[in-house]
Structures are given as C-alpha cells and as structure tokens.
Design a protein around this motif. Structure first.
Motif, PDB file in Angstrom:
ATOM      1  N   HIS A  47       8.952   0.953  -3.282  1.00  0.00           N
ATOM      2  CA  HIS A  47       8.734   2.388  -3.520  1.00  0.00           C
ATOM      3  C   HIS A  47      10.095   3.044  -3.720  1.00  0.00           C
ATOM      4  CE1 HIS A  47       5.971   6.023  -2.377  1.00  0.00           C
ATOM      5  NE2 HIS A  47       6.654   6.228  -3.478  1.00  0.00           N
ATOM      6  N   ARG A  56       3.568   3.201 -10.769  1.00  0.00           N
ATOM      7  CA  ARG A  56       2.903   2.750  -9.531  1.00  0.00           C
ATOM      8  C   ARG A  56       3.566   3.396  -8.321  1.00  0.00           C
ATOM      9  NH1 ARG A  56       1.800  -3.394  -7.390  1.00  0.00           N
ATOM     10  NH2 ARG A  56      -0.191  -2.968  -8.373  1.00  0.00           N
ATOM     11  N   ASN A  57       2.735   3.864  -7.378  1.00  0.00           N
ATOM     12  CA  ASN A  57       3.258   4.271  -6.073  1.00  0.00           C
ATOM     13  C   ASN A  57       2.367   3.736  -4.965  1.00  0.00           C
ATOM     14  OD1 ASN A  57       1.095   6.076  -6.048  1.00  0.00           O
ATOM     15  ND2 ASN A  57       2.371   7.906  -6.268  1.00  0.00           N
ATOM     16  N   ARG A  58       2.788   3.966  -3.725  1.00  0.00           N
ATOM     17  CA  ARG A  58       2.174   3.299  -2.577  1.00  0.00           C
ATOM     18  C   ARG A  58       1.589   4.318  -1.618  1.00  0.00           C
ATOM     19  NH1 ARG A  58       5.176  -1.356   1.131  1.00  0.00           N
ATOM     20  NH2 ARG A  58       3.415  -2.809   1.151  1.00  0.00           N
ATOM     21  N   LYS A  93      -0.399   1.067   2.566  1.00  0.00           N
ATOM     22  CA  LYS A  93       0.322   0.046   1.797  1.00  0.00           C
ATOM     23  C   LYS A  93      -0.427  -0.432   0.551  1.00  0.00           C
ATOM     24  CE  LYS A  93       3.132  -1.615   5.640  1.00  0.00           C
ATOM     25  NZ  LYS A  93       3.655  -2.788   6.375  1.00  0.00           N
ATOM     26  N   SER A  94      -1.525   0.205   0.213  1.00  0.00           N
ATOM     27  CA  SER A  94      -2.192  -0.079  -1.061  1.00  0.00           C
ATOM     28  C   SER A  94      -1.474   0.661  -2.175  1.00  0.00           C
ATOM     29  CB  SER A  94      -3.662   0.333  -1.002  1.00  0.00           C
ATOM     30  OG  SER A  94      -3.764   1.736  -0.763  1.00  0.00           O
ATOM     31  N   PHE A  95      -1.767   0.299  -3.426  1.00  0.00           N
ATOM     32  CA  PHE A  95      -1.044   0.842  -4.573  1.00  0.00           C
ATOM     33  C   PHE A  95      -1.976   1.606  -5.511  1.00  0.00           C
ATOM     34  CE2 PHE A  95       1.651  -2.703  -3.285  1.00  0.00           C
ATOM     35  CZ  PHE A  95       2.908  -2.117  -3.309  1.00  0.00           C
TER      36      PHE A  95
END
Length: 749
Positions: free
Chosen positions: A206, A307-309, A313-315
C-alpha cells in the motif's frame, strides 16, 4: 460441461468470428532501422538492424562503414536479402567505426538509415552503454526502464525511475524523494521529475500516492499516444510532484491521484485527469500502467490497474482505460470495478495485454480472469485462484488462437499449474496434488526449448511439460532451465532462459546437471547488477528481431543494454512491430518477458505481416493523410519506390486483378458525405484511364484514374463518399481487370 458454459463458450466463439471479419488496423511506432554494432571478437564487429513490420518481402539492404569519418564503404558484395545482420572482419578497430544501411527495393537504393558508431579500441562485449547522471542524494538505484521514441527520430530513448535508499530501520520508508528521468540514446538527460514527499512511503503493498516501482506497482509508461511520431510519458502523480519547469502539482487531499501525460522531450504535463474515486475511503491506489489498442480506431490507449487495501487486508481493484489524442483532455474510455470479495476473481501480480479474438482490439488479463476490449468481463478460469506468474502466447501452432499457462499459490483444491485456451477460457489440462495440500509454486515459464516436440514447453518446479500434448520432458528442476524469463538470443527459433545474470539454453540431450543448461552469457561478468531476479527491461530495442536485456552497473551510473553478438540466418520483422510483444514491452508488475501473437518456435512457419499502420501520418486541423504503404495489402500488391515524386517511403503498385489495399479505423467525424483525395500516378504511354473498385465500409463503387504524363508525375483524384460517424470506417481499393494506378496517399477530411 453445463448447458450455460456451452452457451457461453459458443457465444464467445461467435463474437470472435464476427469481430475478426473487421480487424482494426492499429497505429504503431514509425521506427527506423535501429542499426547497432558490437565488437564480437578481437578482430570482428557484429552489426544488425531492423526489418520493419510492413517492409516488402523483396526488400534488401546494403551495409556501409565509415572509418574515422571517412567516405562510406559498402561491405556486402551482393544485396543482403536474408537475415538483417552482418559480421565485419576487415575493420580497423583502432578507429571510430560508423555503420548504416540503405534499403534496396527493386534494385534501387533508398535513403540511408541512421548511423551507429562503435568507438575506437572498443571493448569486446555485447553491450551498448549509456551514461546516467547522478541525482540529488546518495545511494539511489533504478528498478525499471521504459522505452519510447521521445524525439521522433525513429529510435528508442529511455525513461527510468530513480529510487531513494530505504531507511535501514524501516524498509517501508525511502530516505528521499523518488524521481523519473528521461535520456536520449547518447546519454543526454532530457529532464527529471521529482515525485515529492508522497513518494517516501515505499510499503510495497500500500505505497504512497506518488510512489512508483514498488512491489507489483510501477506507475510510469512511455508510448506515442497521439500518433505524432514522438512518445509521451505516462505518470501517476499526486500532491507535491514537481515538474521540470518548476511548477508543483497541488491537491489538498494527499490520497487523490492523477494520470498525467507528459511531453516526452520536456517532462512537463500536457494533460492531467484524476483517478476514479471508487474505494477512495481506503486510501491511495497502487498502480500498474500498460498500453494497448482497445478501440476500433486502432489508436493506443493507457490501461491502469489500480489497487488499494481494506483494513481486513483484502484488496479493491479498478481496471480503467484512458485515451488521449492531444490537447488537455484525457478520456476515460471504460472502467471495471472489482470490490474485495468479488466471487471467483483472484488477481495475479501483473497484467497481460493482447488480442485473443483477432479483431485488432486488445483484451486485458490478470490472474484468473480476462476483460474484453470494452472492459466487460470475458471469462473467469474455473478452479483457478491467485498465482505469481502466467503467460499468454501462440504456444501451439496446430491450434487456433492463443494459449495460456499459469501457476498457483496455495490453491485449496491442490491445483498447481494449468494450460488453457486464452480465447475462450477453457482449461485444457491441470496438474494437481492432494486437495487441501497448500503449495506455493512460485515460478512458472513457457517457451519452445525442446526441438523434438511440436509446440512450446511449460514448466515450473513441478516439472517441464510439452504444452500441446501435456507430456513430461523432465521432472528434475536441476536438469531444466530455472523458470524466470524467456528470451530470444542465439539465433534459432527456440527460446533461451534469462536466470538472474545468466542467459542459458536447455539441451534436452544431456542428462547431467552441468550440461543440461549450458550458459551462453553471464551478465555479471561485465559488471551488470540484476536485482530480485529481474533486469530493468526485456524487449527488442534495436538490431534485428532478437531480445535486448537492460541492466545497470553497480553504482547505477550507466545503463547496460545487452544485445546479441551471434549471427542468425532467420529473417523476421522486429518484435517491436508485433502487437502483443510491443504491449508486453509497456507492462511491468512482477516483471514477465514480452510474448508474441504468432508461433515462434522450432518448425515454425514465417509470420504474416502485422495488421498495423505507422504513426506520424501528416495531419491538419481538418484532415488526415494516410500513406498508402501503411495499408494492409494482399493479392500481389507491391510497395515500391522506383519512381520519384511520391510522399512517405513508397507507393502501391497493383496487379491487373485481385490486388487490394485496406485502411481501417478511419475517423468519419460526425459522418455523412466527405470528399476524399487519392494521390496517384498513371503514366502509361497511351492515354488510357484505369478503372477499379473503391469500397467504403463494404459498399463498392467504380473509381477511374485518368493518365498522367509520366510515372514520375502525380495527380489527385477526388471522390465523394459517405462515411459513418466515429472511427470505425474502412476504405479499400481493389484492382479488378485494369491494374488500377500507383497509389501514393489518401487524404480524408
């Protein structure tokens, strides 16, 4: 197979066949000959150069050498009509040696190429070295290099990241700003962009809002997006980025990110657009960029994987396509959202961009799924989850379309690796272990390494298999190439392996560890540094069709471009004009080597000319001029230049009947009647017009070309046609009994 799956596969095939009937003619770089020379022995110089994608089959070359600035001397006794390389064993290596080629068409020499100079008393090494200037602060390194023709001379220049060293107490913090720089081939630094304080967060899962080149993210690219013959640089920016002209980009919210299109020569922004704000509540987005051809007009677009988190902790993923054709506006062509927890979707660590349908428009793939050229979901691979490597190429010469191979990380079903039809998503074979056994396969590779079996091999630490037949060739990882990267280096149709600093070639005839993968070259012998198994770039930068590998020296003060010194008898057009290979040269992520959309391997057939046209067509505010030699030709039409007065690099000579030349992706504006102008020559001795057919989007009409005084006298024939609105128009000329005329160019309002 369920009825629903059968229907889905049938629909995909029908759509593929329908769209393949009207292939888009993509716009690609108008490259020069890319002449390169390296000292290959104590007494010899190896020289190679490009065959371009649209070069006539009959095109030959003369090679010239100038010693210490003296008069050029032709080196070949007969015109070179085979492979585009030559070994010069008679040069005075104590002097500067400058090499160039002149194409020869129908016995007539054409204009000279650009020149490459090998300096006096040059080291015996397969390397072109480009010096780099230091950046503010010590300990900076480079991870990635991107290539593009920034100055419009037909040859590639270089864009690279400059990354600050990490805090020794916290590798997620960089001790300084990151930079992006651009260099010409002679080592001239064109510009430097400072990515500012938001580039200090180097957490590779991240990262900061302007951080580049960390983990699976890049955030930079280079390509000629507007077709003017000069590449732009694509850059992710955020608050605090400082451009070469001294301006600093401002946004009060550090999580807001933007795509910026930079002038390739100055580094200053020409257009800026904010990233989509979907999932913005979870912070800034890690970014991968790639360039593909997703639209019917054949022009390139930028695709971003953002993409971010989430706290758990899923994306969240956003796949977005942007188009820019000049000016200050960036168009968002399409967007595909994948929120965390979307059923069946498991991303990989990199993207692949390729045309799996044959319609001239690219698809997007990562992990276990593929998107269509319009951003809609094409398929999800059944039973496949996340894996670190996957490959899509023409692996089976006997099977239609492209094939894919991938590996798995901790699949609960026990799936380890799989081989599939990349057009439909049908899995053709699987290798598995006991369900519930979690294995991280880690690395997997594809290429043709066994000349005794038709088709490519696919291998991981689970064994080396022939892809088309699923038969094992070796089960001992110590006896086959380490599965890192495949390249083309030694001159045959098979692939070689790039394993850290080693270029290797598998020899299936030898059963012992020491002989199974003989080493062709060790890059570190020359001082090259390979970090984390990957060079900074893999692709066809110059010379003939084979692969260059870019690394740096230990203190990152020079680029080291490794280029093969090995002669070959294979004549192939440059891989940089192959659509899938060129898109692969724009993508990074967990770096994977570019691949081809035609079968490259032992027993291959020679590939057809790519369906492309060159960038840089003459344009005005109200018209576009298409050079005839950029058309897709068939039926015996020749590209010639044995008369004078033509524009571009040649003209089209039609046979009496059966010849055709087609342009696609023509912009009809708002549509309706348009008067197009066709520049032609009809210099027959008797005053006889020549008549053929002009087809506009399949609708035919007769077209007649009156005589001109000589074959060097050109005239213009104006024809009123009706074009559709938008960029999906196709213009086609056909000879049907009277040989047509020589066609130079077409201007469309």
């Amino acid at each position: 197979m369920t009825r629903l799956l059968r229907f889905h596969l049938l629909a995909v095939l029908v759509m593929s066949l329908f769209s393949a009937a009207l292939p888009a003619q993509r716009v690609m770089e108008n490259l020069g000959r890319g002449v390169v020379a390296v000292r290959s022995s104590a007494t010899e110089v190896f020289i190679s150069w490009r065959l371009l994608g649209l070069d006539p089959a009959t095109l030959g070359f003369n090679l010239y050498r100038s010693t210490a600035g003296g008069a050029p001397v032709k080196l070949n006794a007969a015109v070179i009509t085979g492979a585009t390389n030559f070994t010069d064993g008679n040069a005075d290596l104590t002097q500067n040696l400058s090499y160039f080629v002149r194409p020869v068409l129908n016995g007539v020499e054409q204009a000279p190429s650009g020149t490459f100079t090998l300096t006096a008393n040059h080291a015996t090494e397969p390397i072109v070295r480009i010096p780099l200037k230091p950046v503010p602060g010590a300990g900076y390194s480079t991870k990635f290099v991107w290539v593009g023709d920034l100055d419009g001379d037909g040859e590639y220049d270089f864009v690279l990241d400059r990354l600050a060293p990490f805090d020794p107490t916290n590798n997620d913090i960089g001790l300084g700003d990151q930079y992006v720089e651009a260099y010409k081939r002679d080592g001239t630094r064109l510009w430097q962009v400072n990515l500012g304080p938001n580039s200090h967060n180097t957490y590779n899962i991240h990262p900061g809002s302007s951080t580049i080149s960390m983990g699976m993210y890049d955030g930079v690219d280079a390509y000629d997006l507007d077709g003017d013959g000069k590449a732009e640089v694509i850059l992710k920016i955020a608050n605090g980025v400082k451009f070469p002209d001294g301006t600093v980009f401002k946004d009060s919210d550090d999580t807001h990110q933007y795509i910026a299109i930079l002038n390739g020569m100055t580094g200053n922004p020409m257009a800026i657009k904010m990233f989509p704000l979907d999932f913005n509540a979870e912070g800034s987005l890690g970014t991968q960029f790639g360039v593909g051809h997703f639209k019917a007009d054949g022009k390139p677009s930028v695709v971003g994987w953002l993409r971010n988190r989430n706290p758990d902790k899923s994306f969240n993923d956003i796949i977005v396509c942007w188009s820019w054709s000049g000016g200050t506006t960036i168009e968002e062509t399409w967007k595909h959202l994948i929120p965390a927890g979307t059923a069946g979707i498991e991303a990989s660590h990199q993207m692949r961009i390729m045309d799996v349908t044959g319609d001239g428009r690219d698809e997007f793939a990562t992990g276990n799924y593929m998107l269509n050229s319009d951003g809609t979901l094409r398929y999800v691979l059944p039973g496949v989850i996340h894996g670190d490597r996957f490959h899509i190429a023409k692996m089976d010469q006997s099977r239609p379309g492209l094939q894919g191979y991938g590996i798995q990380q901790n699949n609960p079903s026990g799936l380890l690796e799989y081989y599939y039809d990349a057009t439909t998503g049908e899995v053709l074979w699987r290798h598995s272990t006991t369900p519930g056994t979690l294995i991280d396969v880690g690395r997997g590779l594809a290429g043709d390494v066994d000349p005794g079996k038709p088709g490519w091999e696919c291998w991981s630490f689970q064994g080396l298999y022939n892809g088309p037949t699923n038969t094992i060739a070796s089960s001992d990882p110590a006896l086959y190439p380490y599965p890192t990267h495949s390249i083309w280096w030694d001159g045959d149709a098979g692939t070689e392996g790039l394993n850290d600093s080693k270029i290797e070639k598998w020899d299936p005839a030898h059963p012992t560890t020491t002989k199974a993968t003989p080493r062709l070259l060790l890059l570190s012998t020359y001082g090259a540094v390979i970090s984390n198994h990957n060079p900074m770039f893999i692709g066809d930068i110059f010379g003939d069709w084979r692969t260059e590998v870019v690394a740096c020296n230990a203190d990152y003060s020079e680029l080291m471009i490794f280029t093969t010194p090995i002669p070959t008898t294979m004549r192939l057009y440059t891989m940089a004009h192959n659509p899938e290979f060129r898109t692969g040269m724009t993508t990074k992520g967990y770096m994977q080597n570019p691949l081809l959309d035609y079968y490259m391997g032992f027993g291959m057939s020679m590939p057809a000319a790519p369906k492309i046209r060159y960038a840089g067509a003459a344009t005005t505010s109200s018209s576009v001029t298409l050079q005839a030699e950029s058309a897709v030709i068939a039926g015996g039409v020749l590209i010639e230049s044995n008369h004078t007065g033509f524009n571009g690099t040649g003209f089209l000579n039609f046979p009496v009947t059966g010849g055709s030349a087609e342009f696609s992706g023509i912009d009809g504006g708002a549509g309706g009647p348009k008067t197009i102008s066709i520049r032609y020559c009809n210099g027959i001795s008797k005053a006889t017009p020549r008549t053929g057919r002009l087809l506009i989007n399949g609708a035919a009409q007769t077209i007649t070309f009156p005589p001109t005084a000589t074959w060097d006298t050109w005239a213009t024939q104006n024809v009123t046609v009706t074009l559709m609105a938008g960029t999906g128009n196709i213009i086609r000329l056909e000879s049907n009994g009277q040989d047509l005329a020589n066609i130079d160019e077409i201007t469309i309002p």
